[in-house]
Design an enzyme around this catalytic site. Structure first.
Site, PDB file in Angstrom:
ATOM      1  N   ARG A  75      -2.073  -8.344  14.083  1.00 47.41           N
ATOM      2  CA  ARG A  75      -2.523  -7.491  13.095  1.00 47.41           C
ATOM      3  C   ARG A  75      -3.307  -7.551  11.925  1.00 47.41           C
ATOM      4  NH1 ARG A  75       3.577  -6.955  10.251  1.00 47.41           N
ATOM      5  NH2 ARG A  75       2.858  -4.662   9.215  1.00 47.41           N
TER       6      ARG A  75
ATOM      7  N   LYS B 196       0.856  -1.001  -0.075  1.00 49.58           N
ATOM      8  CA  LYS B 196      -0.146   0.194   0.708  1.00 49.58           C
ATOM      9  C   LYS B 196       1.049   0.703  -0.087  1.00 49.58           C
ATOM     10  CE  LYS B 196      -1.885   0.507   4.089  1.00 49.58           C
ATOM     11  NZ  LYS B 196      -1.603   1.447   5.014  1.00 49.58           N
TER      12      LYS B 196
END
Ligand SMILES: [Zn+2]
Length: 221
Positions: free
Chosen positions: A174, A21
């Site tokens: 996560r 990203k």
């Protein structure tokens, strides 16, 4: 979709850990000549800036692995988006993460595109468990960029090993946090018909091409 606004590139990028990203956001910002605004980077800047009123608070929270309260993040992002380099838009990365952040954004922005770089949990796990590092911080990946000699760093000749943060348990945690925070927000933008899902299982360059192709297609409409 009408694209005749004066700020045509107000863009949000979403993606799980190791979706690339950040890299995509940077590339996209460069190509469109707009700033890449990363919430994580803004926080690090505020943490380092001793004249920032939140400097100590942010530093303590980050040290303890806690999330920085939305009000602080909102203020930083608001201030950043008001800068003159944002006249054509920006690529937001790591923001919004909560619905009150979404609400703030609704007030100050007219988001044009929300991209989700979609990577399956299975691939995220495979990518992370493939990561290796040597004692000099040179990074390798058994899947995507393995060293020439097995177990040895090409650059310094040191032994490579798995990073502590990359254990499967930590990755699962996560991913869980990511899905909890981001999935509802993604759903929201989907309802608003702003969400564009990009296949993130592909190579970095192909992911980027898909994003750019979409934007060009929209501009030509
Ligand atoms: Zn090395």
């Amino acid at each position: 979709m009408m694209k005749k606004n004066s700020k045509p590139f107000e863009i949000i990028l979403f993606g799980p850990p190791v979706s690339g990203k950040g890299t995509q956001a940077k590339l996209l910002a460069t190509v469109l000549n707009i700033p890449h605004i990363s919430a994580g980077h803004l926080l690090r800047l505020a943490e380092e800036d001793k004249s920032n009123p939140y400097h100590k608070q942010i530093s303590d929270l980050i040290d303890n692995g806690q999330l920085v309260p939305s009000e602080i993040v909102n203020q930083m992002v608001k201030k950043r988006l008001a800068k003159t380099d944002c006249v054509k838009g920006y690529v937001l990365d790591g923001y919004p993460r909560t619905f009150d952040q979404v609400a703030v954004l609704e007030q100050i922005a007219g988001i044009d595109y929300v991209f989700l770089i979609d990577v399956s949990d299975k691939i995220v796990k495979a990518r992370i468990t493939g990561r290796r590092i040597c004692q000099n911080n040179h990074q390798w990946n058994l899947q995507s960029s393995p060293p020439r000699v097995r177990g040895i760093c090409d650059i310094c000749g040191g032994k490579i090993s798995i990073r502590k943060d990359d254990s499967l348990d930590k990755i699962k945690k996560r991913l869980k946090i990511y899905h909890e925070h981001v999935n509802p927000i993604i759903k929201y933008y989907k309802k608003q018909k702003k969400l564009i899902t990009i296949n993130g299982d592909q190579h970095i360059e192909d992911v980027f091409q898909d994003i750019v192709k979409y934007i060009i297609g929209e501009i030509r409409k």
